[in-house]
Design a protein around this motif. Sequence first.
Motif, PDB file in Angstrom:
ATOM      1  N   GLY A  10       2.929  27.265 -16.050  1.00  0.00           N
ATOM      2  CA  GLY A  10       2.416  28.614 -16.206  1.00  0.00           C
ATOM      3  C   GLY A  10       1.131  28.874 -15.433  1.00  0.00           C
ATOM      4  N   MET A  11       0.570  30.045 -15.666  1.00  0.00           N
ATOM      5  CA  MET A  11      -0.627  30.503 -14.982  1.00  0.00           C
ATOM      6  C   MET A  11      -1.824  29.590 -15.250  1.00  0.00           C
ATOM      7  SD  MET A  11      -2.002  33.112 -13.190  1.00  0.00           S
ATOM      8  CE  MET A  11      -1.082  34.625 -13.519  1.00  0.00           C
ATOM      9  N   GLY A  12      -2.487  29.173 -14.178  1.00  0.00           N
ATOM     10  CA  GLY A  12      -3.685  28.365 -14.307  1.00  0.00           C
ATOM     11  C   GLY A  12      -3.450  26.934 -14.731  1.00  0.00           C
ATOM     12  N   ARG A  13      -2.205  26.507 -14.769  1.00  0.00           N
ATOM     13  CA  ARG A  13      -1.874  25.149 -15.178  1.00  0.00           C
ATOM     14  C   ARG A  13      -1.417  24.340 -13.964  1.00  0.00           C
ATOM     15  NH1 ARG A  13      -0.813  25.230 -20.660  1.00  0.00           N
ATOM     16  NH2 ARG A  13      -1.180  22.983 -20.597  1.00  0.00           N
ATOM     17  N   SER A  14      -0.986  23.118 -14.200  1.00  0.00           N
ATOM     18  CA  SER A  14      -0.453  22.277 -13.137  1.00  0.00           C
ATOM     19  C   SER A  14       0.835  21.629 -13.624  1.00  0.00           C
ATOM     20  CB  SER A  14      -1.460  21.205 -12.737  1.00  0.00           C
ATOM     21  OG  SER A  14      -1.492  20.170 -13.718  1.00  0.00           O
ATOM     22  N   ARG A  15       1.487  20.900 -12.735  1.00  0.00           N
ATOM     23  CA  ARG A  15       2.727  20.223 -13.096  1.00  0.00           C
ATOM     24  C   ARG A  15       2.523  19.209 -14.214  1.00  0.00           C
ATOM     25  NH1 ARG A  15       3.587  15.416 -10.243  1.00  0.00           N
ATOM     26  NH2 ARG A  15       5.819  15.851 -10.116  1.00  0.00           N
ATOM     27  N   LEU A  16       1.279  18.767 -14.414  1.00  0.00           N
ATOM     28  CA  LEU A  16       0.998  17.813 -15.494  1.00  0.00           C
ATOM     29  C   LEU A  16       1.295  18.419 -16.862  1.00  0.00           C
ATOM     30  CD1 LEU A  16      -2.330  16.137 -14.284  1.00  0.00           C
ATOM     31  CD2 LEU A  16      -0.011  15.180 -14.226  1.00  0.00           C
ATOM     32  N   SER A  17       1.174  19.733 -16.976  1.00  0.00           N
ATOM     33  CA  SER A  17       1.430  20.378 -18.271  1.00  0.00           C
ATOM     34  C   SER A  17       2.895  20.281 -18.673  1.00  0.00           C
ATOM     35  CB  SER A  17       0.999  21.846 -18.231  1.00  0.00           C
ATOM     36  OG  SER A  17       1.820  22.600 -17.358  1.00  0.00           O
ATOM     37  N   MET A  18       3.772  20.043 -17.725  1.00  0.00           N
ATOM     38  CA  MET A  18       5.210  19.940 -17.998  1.00  0.00           C
ATOM     39  C   MET A  18       5.705  18.492 -17.948  1.00  0.00           C
ATOM     40  SD  MET A  18       5.981  23.165 -18.432  1.00  0.00           S
ATOM     41  CE  MET A  18       7.692  23.628 -18.105  1.00  0.00           C
ATOM     42  N   ALA A  19       4.793  17.538 -17.820  1.00  0.00           N
ATOM     43  CA  ALA A  19       5.182  16.136 -17.612  1.00  0.00           C
ATOM     44  C   ALA A  19       5.934  15.557 -18.810  1.00  0.00           C
ATOM     45  CB  ALA A  19       3.953  15.296 -17.294  1.00  0.00           C
ATOM     46  N   LEU A  20       5.473  15.825 -20.029  1.00  0.00           N
ATOM     47  CA  LEU A  20       6.149  15.277 -21.204  1.00  0.00           C
ATOM     48  C   LEU A  20       7.565  15.828 -21.334  1.00  0.00           C
ATOM     49  CD1 LEU A  20       3.373  15.259 -23.969  1.00  0.00           C
ATOM     50  CD2 LEU A  20       4.380  13.289 -22.807  1.00  0.00           C
ATOM     51  N   LEU A  21       7.709  17.104 -21.079  1.00  0.00           N
ATOM     52  CA  LEU A  21       9.022  17.734 -21.147  1.00  0.00           C
ATOM     53  C   LEU A  21       9.931  17.187 -20.051  1.00  0.00           C
ATOM     54  CD1 LEU A  21      10.998  19.743 -22.293  1.00  0.00           C
ATOM     55  CD2 LEU A  21       9.782  21.570 -21.099  1.00  0.00           C
ATOM     56  N   ALA A  22       9.388  16.978 -18.866  1.00  0.00           N
ATOM     57  CA  ALA A  22      10.180  16.400 -17.771  1.00  0.00           C
ATOM     58  C   ALA A  22      10.665  15.004 -18.140  1.00  0.00           C
ATOM     59  CB  ALA A  22       9.355  16.356 -16.492  1.00  0.00           C
ATOM     60  N   ALA A  23       9.797  14.217 -18.768  1.00  0.00           N
ATOM     61  CA  ALA A  23      10.179  12.866 -19.180  1.00  0.00           C
ATOM     62  C   ALA A  23      11.291  12.910 -20.218  1.00  0.00           C
ATOM     63  CB  ALA A  23       8.967  12.122 -19.721  1.00  0.00           C
ATOM     64  N   ARG A  24      11.192  13.858 -21.138  1.00  0.00           N
ATOM     65  CA  ARG A  24      12.230  14.006 -22.169  1.00  0.00           C
ATOM     66  C   ARG A  24      13.571  14.366 -21.541  1.00  0.00           C
ATOM     67  NH1 ARG A  24      12.726  13.077 -27.813  1.00  0.00           N
ATOM     68  NH2 ARG A  24      14.626  14.157 -28.411  1.00  0.00           N
ATOM     69  N   LEU A  25      13.558  15.234 -20.548  1.00  0.00           N
ATOM     70  CA  LEU A  25      14.784  15.633 -19.870  1.00  0.00           C
ATOM     71  C   LEU A  25      15.394  14.466 -19.095  1.00  0.00           C
ATOM     72  CD1 LEU A  25      13.531  19.114 -18.715  1.00  0.00           C
ATOM     73  CD2 LEU A  25      15.494  18.728 -20.213  1.00  0.00           C
ATOM     74  N   ARG A  26      14.566  13.673 -18.443  1.00  0.00           N
ATOM     75  CA  ARG A  26      15.079  12.502 -17.718  1.00  0.00           C
ATOM     76  C   ARG A  26      15.714  11.509 -18.682  1.00  0.00           C
ATOM     77  NH1 ARG A  26      10.272  13.268 -14.819  1.00  0.00           N
ATOM     78  NH2 ARG A  26       9.206  11.627 -16.006  1.00  0.00           N
ATOM     79  N   LYS A  27      15.110  11.359 -19.838  1.00  0.00           N
ATOM     80  CA  LYS A  27      15.652  10.446 -20.847  1.00  0.00           C
ATOM     81  C   LYS A  27      17.040  10.885 -21.293  1.00  0.00           C
ATOM     82  CE  LYS A  27      14.356   8.218 -25.212  1.00  0.00           C
ATOM     83  NZ  LYS A  27      13.335   8.156 -26.302  1.00  0.00           N
ATOM     84  N   GLN A  28      17.299  12.184 -21.212  1.00  0.00           N
ATOM     85  CA  GLN A  28      18.607  12.723 -21.606  1.00  0.00           C
ATOM     86  C   GLN A  28      19.586  12.768 -20.437  1.00  0.00           C
ATOM     87  OE1 GLN A  28      19.468  13.434 -24.814  1.00  0.00           O
ATOM     88  NE2 GLN A  28      17.483  12.527 -25.286  1.00  0.00           N
ATOM     89  N   GLY A  29      19.199  12.220 -19.305  1.00  0.00           N
ATOM     90  CA  GLY A  29      20.123  12.089 -18.190  1.00  0.00           C
ATOM     91  C   GLY A  29      20.020  13.130 -17.100  1.00  0.00           C
ATOM     92  N   PHE A  30      19.054  14.032 -17.204  1.00  0.00           N
ATOM     93  CA  PHE A  30      18.882  15.057 -16.177  1.00  0.00           C
ATOM     94  C   PHE A  30      17.968  14.537 -15.064  1.00  0.00           C
ATOM     95  CE2 PHE A  30      19.662  17.555 -20.043  1.00  0.00           C
ATOM     96  CZ  PHE A  30      20.653  18.425 -19.611  1.00  0.00           C
ATOM     97  N   ALA A  31      18.308  14.838 -13.834  1.00  0.00           N
ATOM     98  CA  ALA A  31      17.354  14.651 -12.741  1.00  0.00           C
ATOM     99  C   ALA A  31      16.343  15.791 -12.827  1.00  0.00           C
ATOM    100  CB  ALA A  31      18.067  14.664 -11.398  1.00  0.00           C
ATOM    101  N   THR A  32      15.064  15.509 -12.608  1.00  0.00           N
ATOM    102  CA  THR A  32      14.055  16.552 -12.756  1.00  0.00           C
ATOM    103  C   THR A  32      13.230  16.706 -11.484  1.00  0.00           C
ATOM    104  OG1 THR A  32      12.362  15.071 -13.670  1.00  0.00           O
ATOM    105  CG2 THR A  32      13.858  16.123 -15.226  1.00  0.00           C
ATOM    106  N   LEU A  33      12.792  17.926 -11.271  1.00  0.00           N
ATOM    107  CA  LEU A  33      11.859  18.243 -10.193  1.00  0.00           C
ATOM    108  C   LEU A  33      10.777  19.124 -10.811  1.00  0.00           C
ATOM    109  CD1 LEU A  33      11.073  18.066  -7.241  1.00  0.00           C
ATOM    110  CD2 LEU A  33      12.626  19.962  -6.758  1.00  0.00           C
ATOM    111  N   ASN A  34       9.624  18.526 -11.048  1.00  0.00           N
ATOM    112  CA  ASN A  34       8.514  19.200 -11.705  1.00  0.00           C
ATOM    113  C   ASN A  34       7.614  19.789 -10.621  1.00  0.00           C
ATOM    114  OD1 ASN A  34       6.570  20.063 -13.493  1.00  0.00           O
ATOM    115  ND2 ASN A  34       5.971  18.030 -14.196  1.00  0.00           N
TER     116      ASN A  34
END
Length: 220
Positions: A10-34
């Motif tokens: 979101g606004m004023g944030r960085s890709r780090l703000s979505m890192a935990l969610l990206a890790a959760r998605l990878r754990k479920q088998g999705f390839a991720t691009l943060n």
Amino acid sequence: MKESVILLHGMGRSRLSMALLAARLRKQGFATLNVGYPSTRQTIERLSDKYLAPAIAKCKAKGAERIHLVTHSLGGIISRYYLQGHRLPKGSRIVMLSPPNKGSEVTDAMKSRWLYQVMLGPAGQVLGTDDDSLPNRLKTVEEEVGIITGDRSSDPWFEKLFPGANDGKVSVERSQLDEMVDFLVVNTGHTFIMNSMAVMKQVVYFLQHGSFDRDKKIKA
């Protein structure tokens, strides 16, 4: 089937703000691009063309048959803008977290102030609630969209700006889209909604099933 998920912060944030969610998605088998992008320095149109479009092209080049989008706040508007002239591969889904889909009362109140203009840049100027604001001029998204928003303010100093339930930046009412296929309200604020375990589970479930899991008790 190879499925990729593009995450947009979101606004004023960085890709780090979505890192935990990206890790959760990878754990479920999705390839991720943060994807990281300069949210406070460029227009929504430019951000869509320069950052989201190449990310989608990269996923296609790697053989993704479905390309899902998971967004926070401004990321949802960037995605909607991209989809005005493009389509995602068949079966792709979108989850928006706290999106100002019908604008934000915070923008209405603050956009004329110099400090707000400097801090949030051009994208921050077009997110108002009036009919001519960019979010309110966008056409219907044809992909399946699920929206999760909060009803606990993370910015109590803005509370008086909202007529009803809100997460501190976006009202529950203005987060919604007419074309959304599912909608959830959780007891959390705008800033860290993506780090809620309940929200992360619901994001995964929607990408897998096209709806949220109504059998689970949602706790932020």
